[in-house]
Motif scaffolding. Structure first.
Motif, PDB file in Angstrom:
ATOM      1  N   GLN A 157     -42.771  -9.296  30.520  1.00 35.26           N
ATOM      2  CA  GLN A 157     -44.102  -8.461  31.070  1.00 35.26           C
ATOM      3  C   GLN A 157     -44.203  -8.856  32.590  1.00 35.26           C
ATOM      4  OE1 GLN A 157     -48.386  -7.014  29.616  1.00 35.26           O
ATOM      5  NE2 GLN A 157     -47.822  -9.299  29.340  1.00 35.26           N
ATOM      6  N   ILE A 158     -43.954  -8.001  33.422  1.00 33.70           N
ATOM      7  CA  ILE A 158     -43.850  -8.405  34.900  1.00 33.70           C
ATOM      8  C   ILE A 158     -45.450  -8.272  35.346  1.00 33.70           C
ATOM      9  CG2 ILE A 158     -41.469  -8.103  35.246  1.00 33.70           C
ATOM     10  CD1 ILE A 158     -42.056  -5.262  36.660  1.00 33.70           C
ATOM     11  N   GLU A 159     -46.240  -7.313  34.725  1.00 30.18           N
ATOM     12  CA  GLU A 159     -47.611  -7.263  35.038  1.00 30.18           C
ATOM     13  C   GLU A 159     -47.986  -6.539  33.905  1.00 30.18           C
ATOM     14  OE1 GLU A 159     -48.193  -3.437  37.793  1.00 30.18           O
ATOM     15  OE2 GLU A 159     -46.632  -4.507  38.583  1.00 30.18           O
ATOM     16  N   PRO A 160     -49.480  -6.495  33.820  1.00 32.27           N
ATOM     17  CA  PRO A 160     -50.090  -5.833  32.429  1.00 32.27           C
ATOM     18  C   PRO A 160     -49.649  -4.442  32.369  1.00 32.27           C
ATOM     19  CG  PRO A 160     -51.792  -7.159  33.964  1.00 32.27           C
ATOM     20  CD  PRO A 160     -50.663  -7.106  34.583  1.00 32.27           C
ATOM     21  N   GLY A 161     -49.028  -4.261  31.200  1.00 33.66           N
ATOM     22  CA  GLY A 161     -48.783  -2.962  30.693  1.00 33.66           C
ATOM     23  C   GLY A 161     -47.455  -2.631  31.292  1.00 33.66           C
ATOM     24  N   VAL A 162     -46.642  -3.435  31.891  1.00 32.10           N
ATOM     25  CA  VAL A 162     -45.276  -3.077  32.412  1.00 32.10           C
ATOM     26  C   VAL A 162     -44.321  -3.971  31.969  1.00 32.10           C
ATOM     27  CG1 VAL A 162     -43.912  -2.687  34.439  1.00 32.10           C
ATOM     28  CG2 VAL A 162     -46.474  -2.164  34.535  1.00 32.10           C
ATOM     29  N   PHE A 163     -43.184  -3.462  31.236  1.00 31.90           N
ATOM     30  CA  PHE A 163     -42.215  -4.404  30.495  1.00 31.90           C
ATOM     31  C   PHE A 163     -41.009  -4.102  31.241  1.00 31.90           C
ATOM     32  CE2 PHE A 163     -46.061  -4.141  27.791  1.00 31.90           C
ATOM     33  CZ  PHE A 163     -46.108  -5.327  27.373  1.00 31.90           C
ATOM     34  N   ILE A 164     -40.294  -5.041  31.373  1.00 31.31           N
ATOM     35  CA  ILE A 164     -38.626  -4.824  31.689  1.00 31.31           C
ATOM     36  C   ILE A 164     -37.601  -5.490  30.754  1.00 31.31           C
ATOM     37  CG2 ILE A 164     -39.467  -4.576  34.239  1.00 31.31           C
ATOM     38  CD1 ILE A 164     -37.225  -7.487  33.311  1.00 31.31           C
ATOM     39  N   TYR A 165     -36.461  -5.110  30.642  1.00 36.45           N
ATOM     40  CA  TYR A 165     -35.343  -5.666  30.007  1.00 36.45           C
ATOM     41  C   TYR A 165     -34.154  -5.393  30.850  1.00 36.45           C
ATOM     42  CZ  TYR A 165     -31.319  -5.876  26.741  1.00 36.45           C
ATOM     43  OH  TYR A 165     -30.176  -6.214  26.381  1.00 36.45           O
ATOM     44  N   MET A 166     -33.317  -6.401  30.820  1.00 36.22           N
ATOM     45  CA  MET A 166     -32.109  -6.543  31.382  1.00 36.22           C
ATOM     46  C   MET A 166     -31.044  -7.305  30.413  1.00 36.22           C
ATOM     47  SD  MET A 166     -32.701  -7.428  35.424  1.00 36.22           S
ATOM     48  CE  MET A 166     -33.838  -8.605  35.308  1.00 36.22           C
ATOM     49  N   ARG A 167     -29.740  -6.884  30.108  1.00 39.10           N
ATOM     50  CA  ARG A 167     -28.933  -7.451  29.417  1.00 39.10           C
ATOM     51  C   ARG A 167     -28.322  -9.001  30.138  1.00 39.10           C
ATOM     52  NH1 ARG A 167     -23.078  -4.982  28.159  1.00 39.10           N
ATOM     53  NH2 ARG A 167     -22.921  -5.542  30.460  1.00 39.10           N
ATOM     54  N   ARG A 168     -28.420  -8.872  31.333  1.00 36.89           N
ATOM     55  CA  ARG A 168     -28.059  -9.966  31.981  1.00 36.89           C
ATOM     56  C   ARG A 168     -28.152  -9.829  33.434  1.00 36.89           C
ATOM     57  NH1 ARG A 168     -23.439  -9.581  31.206  1.00 36.89           N
ATOM     58  NH2 ARG A 168     -22.866 -11.045  29.371  1.00 36.89           N
ATOM     59  N   PHE A 169     -28.866 -11.119  34.073  1.00 32.03           N
ATOM     60  CA  PHE A 169     -28.979 -11.077  35.533  1.00 32.03           C
ATOM     61  C   PHE A 169     -28.071 -12.258  36.156  1.00 32.03           C
ATOM     62  CE2 PHE A 169     -31.363 -12.371  39.523  1.00 32.03           C
ATOM     63  CZ  PHE A 169     -31.419 -11.142  40.051  1.00 32.03           C
ATOM     64  N   ASN A 170     -27.311 -12.015  37.024  1.00 34.52           N
ATOM     65  CA  ASN A 170     -25.972 -12.855  37.338  1.00 34.52           C
ATOM     66  C   ASN A 170     -26.509 -13.461  38.710  1.00 34.52           C
ATOM     67  OD1 ASN A 170     -25.313 -11.167  39.374  1.00 34.52           O
ATOM     68  ND2 ASN A 170     -24.003 -10.159  38.290  1.00 34.52           N
ATOM     69  N   SER A 171     -25.520 -14.588  39.355  1.00 31.45           N
ATOM     70  CA  SER A 171     -25.895 -15.287  40.412  1.00 31.45           C
ATOM     71  C   SER A 171     -25.622 -14.369  41.605  1.00 31.45           C
ATOM     72  CB  SER A 171     -24.918 -16.527  40.489  1.00 31.45           C
ATOM     73  OG  SER A 171     -23.819 -15.980  40.727  1.00 31.45           O
ATOM     74  N   VAL A 174     -27.960  -9.359  40.863  1.00 31.90           N
ATOM     75  CA  VAL A 174     -27.947  -8.131  39.997  1.00 31.90           C
ATOM     76  C   VAL A 174     -27.989  -8.109  38.603  1.00 31.90           C
ATOM     77  CG1 VAL A 174     -26.060  -6.326  39.671  1.00 31.90           C
ATOM     78  CG2 VAL A 174     -25.881  -7.350  41.660  1.00 31.90           C
ATOM     79  N   GLY A 175     -28.767  -7.380  37.975  1.00 35.68           N
ATOM     80  CA  GLY A 175     -29.208  -7.223  36.712  1.00 35.68           C
ATOM     81  C   GLY A 175     -28.595  -5.898  35.968  1.00 35.68           C
ATOM     82  N   ASP A 176     -27.783  -5.878  35.037  1.00 29.58           N
ATOM     83  CA  ASP A 176     -27.303  -4.858  34.416  1.00 29.58           C
ATOM     84  C   ASP A 176     -28.040  -4.165  33.082  1.00 29.58           C
ATOM     85  OD1 ASP A 176     -26.413  -6.774  32.787  1.00 29.58           O
ATOM     86  OD2 ASP A 176     -24.482  -6.004  32.588  1.00 29.58           O
ATOM     87  N   ARG A 177     -27.826  -2.922  32.699  1.00 29.08           N
ATOM     88  CA  ARG A 177     -28.699  -2.418  31.760  1.00 29.08           C
ATOM     89  C   ARG A 177     -29.927  -2.640  31.691  1.00 29.08           C
ATOM     90  NH1 ARG A 177     -24.986  -1.679  27.228  1.00 29.08           N
ATOM     91  NH2 ARG A 177     -22.875  -1.026  28.259  1.00 29.08           N
ATOM     92  N   PHE A 178     -30.601  -2.171  32.975  1.00 27.44           N
ATOM     93  CA  PHE A 178     -31.814  -2.357  33.334  1.00 27.44           C
ATOM     94  C   PHE A 178     -32.933  -1.164  32.629  1.00 27.44           C
ATOM     95  CE2 PHE A 178     -35.662  -1.386  36.111  1.00 27.44           C
ATOM     96  CZ  PHE A 178     -36.219  -2.798  36.036  1.00 27.44           C
ATOM     97  N   THR A 179     -33.987  -1.575  32.187  1.00 21.38           N
ATOM     98  CA  THR A 179     -35.220  -0.754  31.558  1.00 21.38           C
ATOM     99  C   THR A 179     -36.296  -1.132  31.927  1.00 21.38           C
ATOM    100  OG1 THR A 179     -33.851  -0.492  29.679  1.00 21.38           O
ATOM    101  CG2 THR A 179     -35.959   0.398  29.406  1.00 21.38           C
ATOM    102  N   LEU A 180     -37.252  -0.361  32.311  1.00 24.66           N
ATOM    103  CA  LEU A 180     -38.675  -0.461  32.709  1.00 24.66           C
ATOM    104  C   LEU A 180     -39.523   0.246  31.869  1.00 24.66           C
ATOM    105  CD1 LEU A 180     -40.125  -1.401  35.919  1.00 24.66           C
ATOM    106  CD2 LEU A 180     -41.108   0.757  34.668  1.00 24.66           C
ATOM    107  N   GLU A 181     -40.630  -0.128  31.163  1.00 24.18           N
ATOM    108  CA  GLU A 181     -41.403   0.747  30.240  1.00 24.18           C
ATOM    109  C   GLU A 181     -42.872   0.491  30.973  1.00 24.18           C
ATOM    110  OE1 GLU A 181     -40.751  -0.473  26.512  1.00 24.18           O
ATOM    111  OE2 GLU A 181     -38.965   0.967  26.269  1.00 24.18           O
ATOM    112  N   ARG A 182     -43.706   1.396  30.962  1.00 24.03           N
ATOM    113  CA  ARG A 182     -45.185   1.533  31.603  1.00 24.03           C
ATOM    114  C   ARG A 182     -45.980   2.020  30.200  1.00 24.03           C
ATOM    115  NH1 ARG A 182     -45.809   0.369  36.741  1.00 24.03           N
ATOM    116  NH2 ARG A 182     -44.052   0.868  38.174  1.00 24.03           N
ATOM    117  N   PHE A 183     -46.979   1.190  29.959  1.00 30.01           N
ATOM    118  CA  PHE A 183     -47.786   1.637  28.816  1.00 30.01           C
ATOM    119  C   PHE A 183     -49.249   1.810  29.243  1.00 30.01           C
ATOM    120  CE2 PHE A 183     -44.173  -0.435  26.764  1.00 30.01           C
ATOM    121  CZ  PHE A 183     -44.132   0.355  25.374  1.00 30.01           C
TER     122      PHE A 183
END
Length: 361
Positions: A157-171, A174-183
């Motif tokens: 949860q990067i801020e209230p009501g905002v959530f993110i997902y990444m499968r992996r974040f590398n050195s 770069v993060g792959d399979r990125f998803t951001l959801e706002r509620f």
């Protein structure tokens, strides 16, 4: 009636003198071994001895002094009390009408001094010293080897009501399979998915590639697509890089603040909370180990000083082992950090109670 008499001062001097002598001895040995191990690195990097002493060894000493503090508190009590017992000093004190409980007063005052010393070191002095020490080791000794790892299957949860997902974040940031959801009040109002997200150092923004966004309204929804989207998000690459034992570099007020922020983001804080509680439980153990050590060593028993020291080492190492086992349960999720850290103190408090009763008879 004086609270602190001559005999109290005598015992306190014995206790603290033995403790600081033992700590100084073991630190001297540790420094000699460390210097012999790293001497080639010091010479090859042409580091001045002033830098080595000020940035490395002056920060090396507090960390190891606090690390060995519980062990040498116990050994110091065992050693000087056993010597007093075999010189019949303990018998003479008790025969003069002093109760065993009264005899313990200088022991507990000395333990308070050592507990305060350990608390200040662990909570306020060692963390910034650790940061300087680790930077020195990384630059001069570890040859800039990678000291961080990155996370996988990241949910935040990067801020209230905002959530993110990444499968992996590398050195490479770069993060792959990125998803951001706002509620909005628990209702999903926007969802963005992308192949990857990349941090751009020059612009200080996140670049989202091959994205697809769905925006939900009361009666309809909008769908947008694109190849590249530059945006700002309430996160940085450092949020997803794990520095080994990073929590040891924070003073306690900073550590508490960081734990609150991590919980808000949905980050696992078990190891951080363990570190926080250890900084209180560790100094408190000085009282428990002092009572056990004094009780065991205050009586003459067959085997003399050697038996006392052997028993003391056995108990102190079993305490350390117990602490390690309990923290493993916390990390695995089977116990709360508070319980895991304080269980060894609780268990050895019971031992201290029975040792005290046995010695006071």
């Amino acid at each position: 009636m004086k609270f602190y008499r001559t005999i109290d001062i005598y015992i306190t001097k014995k206790f603290l003198g033995t403790f600081f002598y033992a700590i100084a001895l073991i630190l001297s040995i540790a420094i000699v071994f460390d210097m012999s191990e790293n001497l080639d690195e010091f010479l090859s990097k042409e580091i001045s001895w002033g830098t080595i002493i000020s940035e490395y060894y002056l920060n090396f000493i507090p960390y190891f002094a606090n690390l060995f503090s519980p062990l040498f508190t116990f050994i110091a009590v065992i050693y000087f009390t056993s010597k007093m017992a075999y010189n019949t000093e303990i018998i003479a004190i008790l025969s003069s009408g002093v109760s065993y409980a009264r005899l313990m007063r200088p022991y507990l005052v000395s333990a308070l001094v050592l507990a305060a010393f350990s608390f200040v070191l662990g909570n306020y002095i060692i963390p910034p010293a650790n940061e300087t020490l680790n930077q020195f080791r990384q630059f001069y000794i570890d040859n800039d080897r990678q000291t961080v790892s990155t996370e996988i299957n990241i949910h935040r949860q990067i801020e209230p009501g905002v959530f993110i997902y990444m499968r992996r974040f590398n050195s490479n940031n770069v993060g792959d399979r990125f998803t951001l959801e706002r509620f909005d009040e628990h209702q999903l109002v926007e969802k963005l998915t992308a192949d990857n997200i990349r941090w751009d150092e020059e612009s200080g923004k996140w670049i989202i590639n091959n994205w697809w966004k769905r925006t939900l309204y009361d009666n309809y929804e909008e769908i947008e697509k694109g190849y590249r989207l530059d945006t700002t998000l309430n996160m940085t690459p450092e949020d997803y890089k794990i520095v080994k034992n990073q929590m040891e570099n924070y003073t306690t007020p900073e550590l508490k603040k960081e734990i609150r922020l991590m919980k808000m983001r949905g980050v696992n804080t078990v190891e951080w909370e363990l570190e926080r509680h250890k900084r209180v439980a560790g100094p408190f153990s000085a009282f428990i180990l002092t009572i056990i050590g004094a009780g065991l060593a205050s009586r003459k028993i067959k085997g003399g000083l050697g038996f006392h020291l052997g028993l003391g080492l056995l108990l102190s190492f079993s305490y350390i082992l117990f602490m390690q086992i309990s923290t493993v349960f916390a990390i695995s999720g089977n116990a709360s950090p508070l319980v895991a850290v304080w269980i060894p103190n609780l268990g050895y408090s019971i031992i201290a109670f029975f040792v005290f009763r046995w010695a006071a008879r």
